[in-house]
Design a protein around this motif. Structure first.
Motif, PDB file in Angstrom:
ATOM      1  N   LEU A 161      11.777  -1.744   3.304  1.00  0.00           N
ATOM      2  CA  LEU A 161      10.750  -1.131   2.470  1.00  0.00           C
ATOM      3  C   LEU A 161       9.395  -1.715   2.851  1.00  0.00           C
ATOM      4  CD1 LEU A 161      10.001   0.687   0.039  1.00  0.00           C
ATOM      5  CD2 LEU A 161      10.448  -1.276  -1.450  1.00  0.00           C
ATOM      6  N   VAL A 162       8.399  -0.847   2.958  1.00  0.00           N
ATOM      7  CA  VAL A 162       7.023  -1.264   3.208  1.00  0.00           C
ATOM      8  C   VAL A 162       6.182  -0.772   2.029  1.00  0.00           C
ATOM      9  CG1 VAL A 162       5.013  -1.067   4.715  1.00  0.00           C
ATOM     10  CG2 VAL A 162       7.316  -1.173   5.705  1.00  0.00           C
ATOM     11  N   ILE A 163       5.369  -1.671   1.450  1.00  0.00           N
ATOM     12  CA  ILE A 163       4.556  -1.331   0.280  1.00  0.00           C
ATOM     13  C   ILE A 163       3.085  -1.554   0.637  1.00  0.00           C
ATOM     14  CG2 ILE A 163       4.117  -1.807  -2.159  1.00  0.00           C
ATOM     15  CD1 ILE A 163       6.974  -2.789  -2.409  1.00  0.00           C
ATOM     16  N   PRO A 164       2.437  -0.532   1.177  1.00  0.00           N
ATOM     17  CA  PRO A 164       1.014  -0.643   1.524  1.00  0.00           C
ATOM     18  C   PRO A 164       0.141  -0.085   0.406  1.00  0.00           C
ATOM     19  CG  PRO A 164       1.881   1.357   2.443  1.00  0.00           C
ATOM     20  CD  PRO A 164       2.997   0.750   1.616  1.00  0.00           C
ATOM     21  N   PRO A 165      -1.148  -0.373   0.422  1.00  0.00           N
ATOM     22  CA  PRO A 165      -2.048   0.326  -0.491  1.00  0.00           C
ATOM     23  C   PRO A 165      -2.209   1.786  -0.066  1.00  0.00           C
ATOM     24  CG  PRO A 165      -3.293  -1.073   0.995  1.00  0.00           C
ATOM     25  CD  PRO A 165      -1.848  -1.359   1.250  1.00  0.00           C
ATOM     26  N   ILE A 166      -2.421   2.647  -1.031  1.00  0.00           N
ATOM     27  CA  ILE A 166      -2.588   4.070  -0.743  1.00  0.00           C
ATOM     28  C   ILE A 166      -3.704   4.295   0.268  1.00  0.00           C
ATOM     29  CG2 ILE A 166      -3.340   6.269  -1.760  1.00  0.00           C
ATOM     30  CD1 ILE A 166      -1.879   5.439  -4.327  1.00  0.00           C
ATOM     31  N   HIS A 167      -4.763   3.481   0.177  1.00  0.00           N
ATOM     32  CA  HIS A 167      -5.919   3.732   1.042  1.00  0.00           C
ATOM     33  C   HIS A 167      -5.636   3.434   2.515  1.00  0.00           C
ATOM     34  CE1 HIS A 167      -6.675  -0.489  -0.439  1.00  0.00           C
ATOM     35  NE2 HIS A 167      -6.881  -0.677   0.853  1.00  0.00           N
ATOM     36  N   ASP A 168      -4.493   2.822   2.831  1.00  0.00           N
ATOM     37  CA  ASP A 168      -4.111   2.648   4.235  1.00  0.00           C
ATOM     38  C   ASP A 168      -3.566   3.935   4.850  1.00  0.00           C
ATOM     39  OD1 ASP A 168      -4.919   0.065   4.522  1.00  0.00           O
ATOM     40  OD2 ASP A 168      -2.927  -0.834   4.472  1.00  0.00           O
ATOM     41  N   GLU A 169      -3.201   4.887   3.995  1.00  0.00           N
ATOM     42  CA  GLU A 169      -2.718   6.207   4.420  1.00  0.00           C
ATOM     43  C   GLU A 169      -1.488   6.109   5.330  1.00  0.00           C
ATOM     44  OE1 GLU A 169      -6.337   7.925   6.071  1.00  0.00           O
ATOM     45  OE2 GLU A 169      -6.855   8.758   4.110  1.00  0.00           O
ATOM     46  N   LEU A 170      -0.609   5.171   5.029  1.00  0.00           N
ATOM     47  CA  LEU A 170       0.631   4.983   5.783  1.00  0.00           C
ATOM     48  C   LEU A 170       1.740   5.806   5.140  1.00  0.00           C
ATOM     49  CD1 LEU A 170       1.890   3.262   8.125  1.00  0.00           C
ATOM     50  CD2 LEU A 170       2.605   1.643   6.343  1.00  0.00           C
ATOM     51  N   THR A 171       2.532   6.483   5.954  1.00  0.00           N
ATOM     52  CA  THR A 171       3.635   7.297   5.441  1.00  0.00           C
ATOM     53  C   THR A 171       4.915   6.991   6.209  1.00  0.00           C
ATOM     54  OG1 THR A 171       3.118   9.129   6.944  1.00  0.00           O
ATOM     55  CG2 THR A 171       2.085   9.176   4.761  1.00  0.00           C
ATOM     56  N   GLY A 172       6.033   7.332   5.610  1.00  0.00           N
ATOM     57  CA  GLY A 172       7.325   7.136   6.245  1.00  0.00           C
ATOM     58  C   GLY A 172       8.420   7.095   5.190  1.00  0.00           C
ATOM     59  N   PRO A 173       9.693   7.305   5.586  1.00  0.00           N
ATOM     60  CA  PRO A 173      10.781   7.337   4.608  1.00  0.00           C
ATOM     61  C   PRO A 173      10.999   6.012   3.890  1.00  0.00           C
ATOM     62  CG  PRO A 173      11.628   7.368   6.860  1.00  0.00           C
ATOM     63  CD  PRO A 173      10.157   7.575   6.952  1.00  0.00           C
ATOM     64  N   ASN A 174      10.608   4.899   4.505  1.00  0.00           N
ATOM     65  CA  ASN A 174      10.759   3.592   3.854  1.00  0.00           C
ATOM     66  C   ASN A 174       9.421   3.022   3.381  1.00  0.00           C
ATOM     67  OD1 ASN A 174       9.831   3.160   6.460  1.00  0.00           O
ATOM     68  ND2 ASN A 174      10.935   1.237   6.741  1.00  0.00           N
ATOM     69  N   VAL A 175       8.451   3.913   3.151  1.00  0.00           N
ATOM     70  CA  VAL A 175       7.118   3.506   2.714  1.00  0.00           C
ATOM     71  C   VAL A 175       6.904   3.941   1.270  1.00  0.00           C
ATOM     72  CG1 VAL A 175       4.639   3.779   3.094  1.00  0.00           C
ATOM     73  CG2 VAL A 175       6.195   3.613   5.048  1.00  0.00           C
ATOM     74  N   PHE A 176       6.417   3.006   0.445  1.00  0.00           N
ATOM     75  CA  PHE A 176       6.115   3.301  -0.960  1.00  0.00           C
ATOM     76  C   PHE A 176       4.702   2.825  -1.249  1.00  0.00           C
ATOM     77  CE2 PHE A 176       6.311   2.453  -5.584  1.00  0.00           C
ATOM     78  CZ  PHE A 176       6.751   3.701  -6.020  1.00  0.00           C
ATOM     79  N   PRO A 177       3.694   3.700  -1.073  1.00  0.00           N
ATOM     80  CA  PRO A 177       2.294   3.280  -1.271  1.00  0.00           C
ATOM     81  C   PRO A 177       1.980   3.090  -2.756  1.00  0.00           C
ATOM     82  CG  PRO A 177       2.476   5.284   0.059  1.00  0.00           C
ATOM     83  CD  PRO A 177       3.783   5.082  -0.619  1.00  0.00           C
ATOM     84  N   ILE A 178       1.101   2.147  -3.045  1.00  0.00           N
ATOM     85  CA  ILE A 178       0.625   1.928  -4.406  1.00  0.00           C
ATOM     86  C   ILE A 178      -0.900   1.856  -4.394  1.00  0.00           C
ATOM     87  CG2 ILE A 178       2.724   0.723  -5.097  1.00  0.00           C
ATOM     88  CD1 ILE A 178       1.148  -1.917  -4.927  1.00  0.00           C
ATOM     89  N   LEU A 179      -1.480   2.046  -5.554  1.00  0.00           N
ATOM     90  CA  LEU A 179      -2.926   1.912  -5.679  1.00  0.00           C
ATOM     91  C   LEU A 179      -3.281   0.431  -5.754  1.00  0.00           C
ATOM     92  CD1 LEU A 179      -5.727   3.135  -6.061  1.00  0.00           C
ATOM     93  CD2 LEU A 179      -5.268   3.263  -8.516  1.00  0.00           C
ATOM     94  N   GLY A 180      -4.037  -0.041  -4.788  1.00  0.00           N
ATOM     95  CA  GLY A 180      -4.402  -1.446  -4.769  1.00  0.00           C
ATOM     96  C   GLY A 180      -3.312  -2.295  -4.155  1.00  0.00           C
TER      97      GLY A 180
END
Length: 325
Positions: A117-136
């Motif tokens: 699992l990868v948890i980047p900030p939404i503003h990084d605009e990263l996508t993928g099946p194991n990606v869960f973006p959050i605000l901040g």
């Protein structure tokens, strides 16, 4: 494993920098609030200048660490952030024989299939099946954190006149800077607004705040009621957020704004020299959600649901962890 009721073991791995460690510890403890778990902080550093190499050139052997022990028994959940952790994170599933569920906070800027699992900030605009973006970014603000920290410092904070204004000041980064002149101008605007409101000012500088900028701001604030923390003794940072009626943060940090937004208090974002497209997207998102506003010299009051992205990320992490067992 079905029927396994033992507490989970979670390692929160970073290079020990305050802002990075806050993210992994915050997420780990949010998981522990949702399921019994033991959280272990791991602070690592590399020998022989390996930490300056591209991740692909660092062999990632724990024996090459100058600081931090990475050895069995392996954790159930590995949560890491920062470039220094990547040589370890990308090998942890193999090293642990699949025992560790590997989570990387922030965009690792490499192939994502090494992570569960990868948890980047939404503003990084990263996508993928194991990606869960959050605000901040994940933070350490548990639901009861603000009240308990406020109680610790009540003797100093309770007598202050209202409104209480918390000012959290960042500083120099790759994209932003805080010059002495700009710091003085900001401080004058804030001081005038605090005097007009008849309130008090609570000031916390970060390690990145330039000394000249600190001195300029202190000079403008010295006659105001409040508390300018000098960096000694227990840190009242969370107590400041709890005591505040309004919060001001500089625009250079995702962490500072995320912490403030988790309090649910009106949030003002202060401009700095420089520009970051990613941070600009982040602040635009906060403003669009009714969380933040630019500071116009007058303190206003508004409401919004406190940001709870860390709890949301922890719930998603556990959902995927269970599915992988």
């Amino acid at each position: 494993m079905a029927g396994d009721t033992r507490p989970l073991t979670i390692w929160a791995v970073s290079d020990g920098r305050a802002g990075i460690e806050a993210q992994v510890e915050g997420l780990a403890r949010a998981v522990a609030r949702q399921r019994p778990a033991e959280v272990v902080l791991k602070r690592i550093a590399w020998r022989f200048g390996l930490g300056r190499l591209p991740t692909s050139l660092n062999p990632g052997a724990p024996t090459l660490l100058a600081k931090g022990e990475i050895a069995p028994p392996w954790p159930d959940i590995w949560i890491a952030a920062g470039r220094a952790t990547l040589p370890l994170s990308r090998r942890q599933r193999r090293r642990s024989g699949g025992r560790s569920f590997v989570v990387q906070v922030q965009d690792p800027r490499m192939a994502l299939d090494a992570f569960d699992l990868v948890i980047p900030p939404i503003h990084d605009e990263l996508t993928g099946p194991n990606v869960f973006p959050i605000l901040g970014s994940p933070n350490r603000l548990a639901p009861d954190k603000l009240s308990s920290e406020l109680a610790r410092f009540a003797d100093r904070l309770a007598p202050l006149p209202r409104p209480c204004i918390a000012l959290i000041v960042g500083g120099k980064s790759k994209a932003h800077d805080l010059s002495e002149a700009h710091a003085r101008n900001l401080a004058r605007q804030i001081a005038e607004a605090v005097r007009a409101a008849g309130g008090a000012l609570l000031v916390s500088f970060t390690r990145r705040t330039p000394a000249a900028a600190q001195a300029a701001m202190r000079a403008e604030f010295e006659n105001l009621p409040g508390w300018i923390w000098d960096g000694t003794g227990d840190n009242p940072y969370f107590a400041f957020l709890a005591a505040a009626d309004q919060i001001l943060v500089t625009e250079d940090s995702t962490n500072l704004a995320t912490d403030a937004a988790a309090s649910g208090k009106p949030l003002y974002v202060l401009p700095m020299s420089g520009h970051s497209p990613k941070l600009a997207r982040f602040h635009a998102d906060l403003a669009a959600r009714g969380v933040s506003r630019p500071f116009g010299g007058v303190f206003e009051t508004w409401t919004y649901p406190p940001l709870a992205e860390t709890e949301r990320a922890a719930a998603e992490l556990l959902r995927r962890f269970d599915a992988a067992r």
